[in-house]
Write an enzyme that holds these catalytic residues in place. Sequence first.
Site, PDB file in Angstrom:
ATOM      1  N   ASP A  45      -8.016   4.708  -6.193  1.00 25.63           N
ATOM      2  CA  ASP A  45      -8.633   4.168  -7.095  1.00 25.63           C
ATOM      3  C   ASP A  45      -9.861   3.707  -7.069  1.00 25.63           C
ATOM      4  O   ASP A  45     -10.476   3.847  -6.147  1.00 25.63           O
ATOM      5  CB  ASP A  45      -7.669   2.658  -7.206  1.00 25.63           C
ATOM      6  CG  ASP A  45      -6.135   2.829  -7.442  1.00 25.63           C
ATOM      7  OD1 ASP A  45      -5.758   3.663  -8.147  1.00 25.63           O
ATOM      8  OD2 ASP A  45      -5.496   1.865  -7.149  1.00 25.63           O
ATOM      9  N   TYR A  73      -3.768   2.599   5.702  1.00 24.50           N
ATOM     10  CA  TYR A  73      -4.672   1.888   5.210  1.00 24.50           C
ATOM     11  C   TYR A  73      -5.047   0.649   5.585  1.00 24.50           C
ATOM     12  O   TYR A  73      -3.915  -0.168   6.272  1.00 24.50           O
ATOM     13  CB  TYR A  73      -3.982   1.315   3.560  1.00 24.50           C
ATOM     14  CG  TYR A  73      -3.777   2.736   2.546  1.00 24.50           C
ATOM     15  CD1 TYR A  73      -4.736   3.045   1.832  1.00 24.50           C
ATOM     16  CD2 TYR A  73      -2.589   3.217   2.729  1.00 24.50           C
ATOM     17  CE1 TYR A  73      -4.595   4.225   1.005  1.00 24.50           C
ATOM     18  CE2 TYR A  73      -2.274   4.297   1.824  1.00 24.50           C
ATOM     19  CZ  TYR A  73      -3.200   4.899   1.108  1.00 24.50           C
ATOM     20  OH  TYR A  73      -3.033   5.755   0.248  1.00 24.50           O
ATOM     21  N   ASP A  87      -4.428  -6.081  -8.376  1.00 27.00           N
ATOM     22  CA  ASP A  87      -5.752  -5.753  -7.836  1.00 27.00           C
ATOM     23  C   ASP A  87      -6.922  -6.666  -8.480  1.00 27.00           C
ATOM     24  O   ASP A  87      -6.579  -7.187  -9.399  1.00 27.00           O
ATOM     25  CB  ASP A  87      -5.935  -4.212  -7.455  1.00 27.00           C
ATOM     26  CG  ASP A  87      -6.445  -3.587  -8.695  1.00 27.00           C
ATOM     27  OD1 ASP A  87      -6.811  -4.253  -9.857  1.00 27.00           O
ATOM     28  OD2 ASP A  87      -6.430  -2.406  -8.482  1.00 27.00           O
ATOM     29  N   ARG A 187      -1.180  -1.911  -3.431  1.00 23.98           N
ATOM     30  CA  ARG A 187      -1.176  -3.052  -4.451  1.00 23.98           C
ATOM     31  C   ARG A 187       0.477  -3.651  -4.725  1.00 23.98           C
ATOM     32  O   ARG A 187       0.207  -4.864  -4.872  1.00 23.98           O
ATOM     33  CB  ARG A 187      -1.710  -2.574  -5.716  1.00 23.98           C
ATOM     34  CG  ARG A 187      -3.120  -2.152  -5.897  1.00 23.98           C
ATOM     35  CD  ARG A 187      -3.598  -1.627  -7.156  1.00 23.98           C
ATOM     36  NE  ARG A 187      -3.078  -0.444  -7.159  1.00 23.98           N
ATOM     37  CZ  ARG A 187      -3.103   0.360  -8.333  1.00 23.98           C
ATOM     38  NH1 ARG A 187      -3.224  -0.338  -9.528  1.00 23.98           N
ATOM     39  NH2 ARG A 187      -2.382   1.479  -8.473  1.00 23.98           N
TER      40      ARG A 187
END
Length: 304
Positions: A45, A73, A87, A187
């Site tokens: 993203d 991550y 988010d 997310r």
Amino acid sequence: MPASPLVPNGVLLVVKPRGITSHDVVARARRALGTRKIGHAGTLDPMATGLLILGVGPATRLLTFIVGLGKTYEATVVLGVATDSDDADGVETARADAEALASVTDERIAMAVAALTGEIDQIPSTVSAIKVAGRRAYDLARAGESVELAARRVTVDRFDVLRRRDTAEGLIELDVVVDCSSGTYIRALARDLGAALGVGGHLTALRRTRIGAFDVGDAVSEIAADAPLLPPAQVAASVLGALPVTAAEARDLRHGKRLVGAAPRLEGAMTPTPAAIDPDGRLVGIVERRGADIKSAMNMAEDA
């Protein structure tokens, strides 16, 4: 007649900065490397940063084997506020009161995190890139249309809370690290963690640090004409394992012929579809078993 310029061929590890799309990174690489034949393995993203893997030239064909690899991550989750995109780029939809937030102990966080670890059914964010009736979910959501996505099975191998911060605004910030299967939405983990604690949650920072054996520490921040491309043979062997072949076998595979009776050579291979590597260290293609034989499932163009 002047010689034709060599076509770039390899895999490039790039650090994507915040605020641009993965396609923007591809566009920069196309300009820098002078070729349009570039793709990426796994979108990040605009808010996210970190490792983006680009296939350049013929090596774009290897991306299909990379995109499904496990990922790591590092992220920051804010508890106490929910947003419509799960988010920080979204619009706030709910905010917890002080009493609810005061009830969020470290023990409750640990229990909620444990419930989101392992094989879980996860509903992706409504602003994901998943297609619904041929359209991206985020396009439908931004157009004000209702988006209902089905849950999908994903695997979260590790979901660790590294540190907790209680902010001056009364919210809770968690720095976390996640090892997960391809297709997992961080997310959505932030959203579901907040929901399980009854206070809402969303993601404020996300950095991808690993895809399979590829690490962000080996990636470049700036894409230049002389950017270091990983050789296709090295990448394919890392992802699929290597099957050394002779020059004659390499020629046969490239011409669509089978290696008759060679299937036993695949026993103990890293994957059922290893990379055939010729004596010069070049990638011939990806091979597979066909009965007692070995056959090419995907050939690579010979290096110039």
